[in-house]
Scaffold this motif. Structure first.
Motif, PDB file in Angstrom:
ATOM      1  N   THR A 182       0.810  -1.219   0.000  1.00 38.41           N
ATOM      2  CA  THR A 182       0.000   0.000   0.000  1.00 38.41           C
ATOM      3  C   THR A 182       0.841   1.264   0.000  1.00 38.41           C
ATOM      4  N   GLU A 193      -8.961  -4.101  -2.428  1.00 38.15           N
ATOM      5  CA  GLU A 193      -9.294  -4.956  -1.283  1.00 38.15           C
ATOM      6  C   GLU A 193     -10.315  -6.016  -1.682  1.00 38.15           C
ATOM      7  N   ARG A 237      -8.761  -8.599  -4.472  1.00 40.78           N
ATOM      8  CA  ARG A 237      -7.894  -9.654  -3.943  1.00 40.78           C
ATOM      9  C   ARG A 237      -8.691 -10.875  -3.515  1.00 40.78           C
ATOM     10  N   GLN A 274      -7.575   1.773  -3.607  1.00 36.12           N
ATOM     11  CA  GLN A 274      -7.289   0.927  -2.439  1.00 36.12           C
ATOM     12  C   GLN A 274      -8.496   0.088  -2.048  1.00 36.12           C
ATOM     13  N   LYS A 275      -9.671   0.734  -1.996  1.00 37.16           N
ATOM     14  CA  LYS A 275     -10.881  -0.002  -1.609  1.00 37.16           C
ATOM     15  C   LYS A 275     -11.225  -1.064  -2.649  1.00 37.16           C
TER      16      LYS A 275
END
Length: 405
Positions: free
Chosen positions: A97, A131, A134, A127-128
């Motif tokens: 990150t 998440e 992944r 970033q969200k």
């Protein structure tokens, strides 16, 4: 030796198409990623110019020279690659990150903007989304099993096939033979080939410049239709005037049709395709999706180029009919199925394919609070407005923040 060298050259050249960077603001993504198409065309142009230059060398350097010059560019790329940043989205998928944040803030910082609202909002959305990404299945089987992924694959591979079915590489690779059929000598063949590929550089740049204004879809449809029209004109000129080679106007129109063809191909297929293939796939399967599109593109070229010599020797101008029919049908297909991706953040493109549940947050729901200078995010249907500060979340009373639209 040539075949072995071609194997490694193919890995490098096609591989670069599969790693086109998408680290660009949504409103300028077409221009920046489209520069890849411009540079590819420039590479073709340099090869043509060297072919023309070494035509005047009367020794084995006539063919050794261009091959030697081609060795320079891999070393240039090895130098440039030292300064190319890693994809922030890939870093986020790997859990790195801090490194991803540093790259986004360095490249997307706006001078004079104390809050750096765009860069901070963009990184939060990345970033969200990563998440969630992944946790999704990135397998090859999933790309064909899940309907929305399968639709993306069909669209990408379908347009790649249609784009190469315009006969662009047939004209490029067999240009001298085609100009010879119109009655031009060796010198003129090479000169016309240089002029032809220069048109590609110019109009790739035109397409990259206009793509973010008019959209991908109109350019793609117009490109296929335009190529079909130009091929029809070319077939007519070759069929009527090539054999006798006495009508100068007809032969000149044959050359003009080639040039017009590359102009519309460059604007609507070449440069747009480089952008569009990389846009429509989500983060976790983007590399596989582009791989399939590039594989379709190269395999289509392989079939046509292997058949070209035999086809022109046996059926002549009628070989153009294959490409005319495919592009005519392809233009109808493109009109009804190709989606528009202009200006949409990559994290939100899933909505085009019905995967709205896979979108974690919309860019329109993120802003910087004028008082606290911290990100405020509206999460629909959950806990209302959330205050995002250095990675921590807490609900903020509505009277303390502005509601994001």
């Amino acid at each position: 030796m040539f075949i072995a060298a071609r194997f490694f050259a193919g890995i490098g050249s096609w591989g670069f198409l599969a790693v086109c960077m998408l680290l660009a603001p949504p409103k300028l993504r077409g221009f920046f990623v489209g520069m890849n198409g411009v540079c590819i065309a420039l590479g073709y142009a340099l090869a043509s110019y060297m072919g023309m230059a070494f035509f005047f060398v009367h020794s084995d350097q006539q063919w050794r020279g261009p091959l030697g010059i081609a060795l320079v560019w891999p070393f240039v790329m090895l130098f440039i690659i030292c300064f190319v940043p890693e994809s922030p989205r890939w870093l986020l998928l790997q859990g790195r990150t801090d490194k991803a944040r540093d790259i986004v803030m360095r490249l997307h910082t706006v001078p004079g903007d104390v809050d750096q609202e765009f860069a901070r909002s963009e990184f939060y959305q990345m970033q969200k989304q990563c998440e969630l990404d992944r946790t999704l299945n990135p397998s090859w089987a999933e790309m064909f099993r899940r309907p929305s992924y399968r639709k993306r694959v069909i669209l990408a591979c379908g347009f790649a096939f249609i784009g190469q079915s315009t006969a662009v590489l047939v004209i490029n690779n067999y240009g001298p033979l085609l100009y010879a059929s119109l009655g031009y000598d060796t010198h003129d063949q090479l000169a016309l080939a240089c002029g032809w590929i220069t048109v590609g550089v110019i109009f790739n740049a035109v397409g990259a410049s206009f793509m973010d204004k008019v959209g991908r879809r109109p350019l793609m449809i117009a490109g296929v239709v335009g190529c079909c029209i130009c091929l029809t004109i070319e077939a007519a000129m070759v069929a009527v005037y090539a054999k006798a080679a006495t009508n100068k106007a007809g032969l000149s129109m044959g050359v003009a049709a080639f040039y017009l063809f590359l102009a519309v191909y460059s604007i609507g297929i070449d440069v747009v395709g480089v952008v569009w293939y990389s846009e429509i796939f989500p983060n976790h399967i983007r590399s596989k999706g582009i791989c399939l599109a590039v594989a379709t593109l190269s395999l289509t070229d392989l079939v046509y180029l292997q058949a070209t010599t035999t086809a022109f020797a046996n059926i002549g101008w009628k070989f153009y009919l294959v490409f005319i029919v495919i592009t005519a049908l392809g233009s109808v297909w493109a009109f009804f199925v190709l989606p528009e991706t202009k200006g949409i953040p990559l994290e939100e493109l899933a909505q085009i394919f019905g995967d709205t549940d896979d979108i974690m947050v919309y860019a329109a729901d993120i802003h910087v609070d004028a008082t606290t200078h911290e990100l405020v995010v509206q999460e629909h249907g959950k806990e209302g407005i959330r205050h995002i500060a250095t990675g921590e979340k807490k609900v903020v009373p509505a009277e303390h923040v502005e509601t994001a639209v």
